[in-house]
Design a protein around this motif. Structure first.
Motif, PDB file in Angstrom:
ATOM      1  N   ASN A 145      50.280  13.870  88.657  1.00  0.00           N
ATOM      2  CA  ASN A 145      50.058  15.309  88.858  1.00  0.00           C
ATOM      3  C   ASN A 145      48.943  15.532  89.877  1.00  0.00           C
ATOM      4  O   ASN A 145      47.819  15.927  89.529  1.00  0.00           O
ATOM      5  CB  ASN A 145      49.675  15.988  87.537  1.00  0.00           C
ATOM      6  CG  ASN A 145      50.753  15.892  86.482  1.00  0.00           C
ATOM      7  OD1 ASN A 145      51.450  14.885  86.390  1.00  0.00           O
ATOM      8  ND2 ASN A 145      50.882  16.921  85.675  1.00  0.00           N
ATOM      9  N   CYS A 149      50.134  23.243  89.986  1.00  0.00           N
ATOM     10  CA  CYS A 149      49.716  22.559  88.754  1.00  0.00           C
ATOM     11  C   CYS A 149      48.196  22.605  88.704  1.00  0.00           C
ATOM     12  O   CYS A 149      47.539  22.326  89.714  1.00  0.00           O
ATOM     13  CB  CYS A 149      50.203  21.110  88.794  1.00  0.00           C
ATOM     14  SG  CYS A 149      49.538  20.076  87.484  1.00  0.00           S
ATOM     15  N   GLU A 164      47.990  15.133  77.313  1.00  0.00           N
ATOM     16  CA  GLU A 164      47.154  16.062  78.091  1.00  0.00           C
ATOM     17  C   GLU A 164      46.378  17.003  77.153  1.00  0.00           C
ATOM     18  O   GLU A 164      45.565  17.798  77.612  1.00  0.00           O
ATOM     19  CB  GLU A 164      48.018  16.898  79.035  1.00  0.00           C
ATOM     20  CG  GLU A 164      48.589  16.118  80.199  1.00  0.00           C
ATOM     21  CD  GLU A 164      49.588  16.917  81.026  1.00  0.00           C
ATOM     22  OE1 GLU A 164      49.801  18.103  80.742  1.00  0.00           O
ATOM     23  OE2 GLU A 164      50.174  16.330  81.951  1.00  0.00           O
ATOM     24  N   CYS A 167      54.159  26.648  80.637  1.00  0.00           N
ATOM     25  CA  CYS A 167      53.470  26.396  81.901  1.00  0.00           C
ATOM     26  C   CYS A 167      53.979  27.432  82.892  1.00  0.00           C
ATOM     27  O   CYS A 167      55.172  27.457  83.221  1.00  0.00           O
ATOM     28  CB  CYS A 167      53.774  24.991  82.398  1.00  0.00           C
ATOM     29  SG  CYS A 167      53.207  24.747  84.086  1.00  0.00           S
ATOM     30  N   LEU A 205      46.193  20.632  87.341  1.00  0.00           N
ATOM     31  CA  LEU A 205      45.593  19.304  87.563  1.00  0.00           C
ATOM     32  C   LEU A 205      45.507  19.009  89.053  1.00  0.00           C
ATOM     33  O   LEU A 205      44.478  18.527  89.552  1.00  0.00           O
ATOM     34  CB  LEU A 205      46.438  18.234  86.862  1.00  0.00           C
ATOM     35  CG  LEU A 205      46.209  18.137  85.363  1.00  0.00           C
ATOM     36  CD1 LEU A 205      47.320  17.350  84.689  1.00  0.00           C
ATOM     37  CD2 LEU A 205      44.858  17.507  85.073  1.00  0.00           C
ATOM     38  N   CYS A 249      44.974  20.059  82.126  1.00  0.00           N
ATOM     39  CA  CYS A 249      46.168  20.911  82.200  1.00  0.00           C
ATOM     40  C   CYS A 249      45.841  22.196  81.463  1.00  0.00           C
ATOM     41  O   CYS A 249      45.592  22.174  80.255  1.00  0.00           O
ATOM     42  CB  CYS A 249      47.364  20.219  81.548  1.00  0.00           C
ATOM     43  SG  CYS A 249      48.668  21.412  81.171  1.00  0.00           S
TER      44      CYS A 249
HETATM   45 FE1  SF4 Z   1      50.534  20.946  85.496  1.00  0.00          FE
HETATM   46 FE2  SF4 Z   1      50.116  21.392  82.929  1.00  0.00          FE
HETATM   47 FE3  SF4 Z   1      52.051  22.690  84.156  1.00  0.00          FE
HETATM   48 FE4  SF4 Z   1      52.298  20.058  83.675  1.00  0.00          FE
HETATM   49  S1  SF4 Z   1      52.190  21.677  82.162  1.00  0.00           S
HETATM   50  S2  SF4 Z   1      52.759  21.128  85.609  1.00  0.00           S
HETATM   51  S3  SF4 Z   1      50.165  19.406  83.912  1.00  0.00           S
HETATM   52  S4  SF4 Z   1      49.852  22.862  84.617  1.00  0.00           S
END
Ligand code: SF4
Ligand code: 13P
Length: 339
Positions: A134, A106, A220, A292, A108, A192
């Motif tokens: 996160n 992630c 976010e 993502c 974050l 994010c």
């Molecule tokens: Fe991380 Fe953004 Fe993926 Fe959520 S959407 S897991 S905050 S990178």
């Protein structure tokens, strides 16, 4: 200028979809393994549809941690990203926690290494650290309280008034919480990578195209995007909002995996994925869906494999678990308070 017709072209994920036969065979194997292992499958709202369909519970980070805290299964199969499975392990040190892909990270979490947070905390002994879930277990262990996007406002409202709040690691969520609570906070400069791709100008194009649609935005996202929203909330609250609102069309400003539940739970309503690139600047690539890349590392085959092999498995040192658990328990306790 991009024509609106051009914008209507759906550039749905490039992943090769599973055939019905492949998906059914894997699903059957997973169902058998669930029984054999006394396993529970937890999946985040951003997981691919076929994973959501085999899960015992699909939800947002808050719902998933509540489920992890209360499960009596022996094995937790966590379909989300690494920090989520880690949270489930912290809540269940005695259970086996597996995840389909250990590299599902992630941006974050990456933005906030524990040693850098510790250094910042040392600059102000009056800091009270509110940490978005996160993040790594090491960062949780340095925190006073954890929050998710579903309860961040409630958590911040419950923070000791005499302390200086430090909010990590999502600056956009933190800024939104300050707008909601009036509580100033020092913000960690993380974000994010997927949500900051939503741009105001391209969202405006879509809202002009669907003037009746309600716009739901994840916190976010950038402020200028949030400002266009009818509702800013966590993924779970988005689903509730779409179910209960009388509108028939919704522009959805978050990861596109959530559309699966929206379509399933709101029959007859239409969901429009916000473009995840600035179509004014990249007119030949007006992608209508944001994905993502970490959440999409999980596949149904990897879910089956992690159950068969009981690996990749989450392991954490017991002293780290003990320290990281306190702020999570505080979050769960505050979340359960009425109001
Ligand atoms: Fe991380 Fe953004 Fe993926 Fe959520 S959407 S897991 S905050 S990178
Ligand atoms: P929620 O599902 O808790 O709203 O979180 C979104 C997210 O980005 C999780 O990584």
């Amino acid at each position: 200028m991009v024509s609106l017709t051009e914008l209507q072209v759906d550039r749905w994920p490039v992943r090769k979809p599973l055939s019905r036969g492949e998906a059914d065979a894997l699903t059957r194997e997973i169902m058998v393994l669930k029984k054999q292992l006394n396993a529970v499958v937890l999946a985040h709202n951003y997981q691919v549809p076929e994973i959501q369909e085999v899960a015992d519970f699909v939800g947002d980070s808050l719902g998933l941690s509540q489920q992890a805290a209360s499960t009596d299964a022996d094995v937790i199969v966590f379909c989300g990203v690494h920090f989520m499975a880690e949270t489930a392990k912290i809540l269940n040190p005695g259970k086996i926690v597996v995840l389909p892909d250990k590299d599902a990270g992630c941006s974050l979490e990456e933005s906030c290494p524990a040693e850098k947070l510790r250094a910042l905390q040392q600059t102000n002994p009056n800091f009270y650290t509110v940490t978005y879930i996160n993040c790594s277990a090491g960062v949780k262990a340095l925190s006073d309280v954890i929050c998710t996007s579903g309860n961040a406002v409630k958590i911040v409202n419950a923070c000791p008034p005499e302390r200086d709040l430090l909010f990590v690691p999502d600056e956009n969520l933190g800024a939104w919480v300050t707008e909601q609570t009036g509580r100033p906070m020092t913000l960690w400069r993380g974000n994010c990578y997927a949500h900051v791709e939503f741009q105001r100008e391209s969202l405006l194009l879509v809202t002009r195209q669907f003037p009746e649609a309600k716009v739901v935005v994840h916190p976010e996202s950038l402020r200028e995007v949030r400002d266009l929203a009818d509702m800013v909330c966590s993924t779970e609250k988005m689903i509730t909002y779409c179910k209960t609102n009388a509108a028939r069309q919704f522009v959805v400003v978050t990861e596109s995996g959530i559309i699966h539940r929206m379509q399933k739970e709101c029959p007859g309503k239409e969901f429009i994925c916000a473009p995840s690139v600035d179509v004014m600047r990249a007119p030949t690539d007006p992608c209508r869906c944001s994905e993502c890349k970490f959440m999409k590392m999980n596949t149904l085959a990897k879910v089956r494999d992690c159950m068969k092999n009981l690996a990749p498995r989450l392991e954490l040192p017991s002293e780290l678990i003990a320290r990281a658990r306190l702020p999570i328990d505080r979050m769960l306790e505050i979340s359960a308070r009425p109001g």
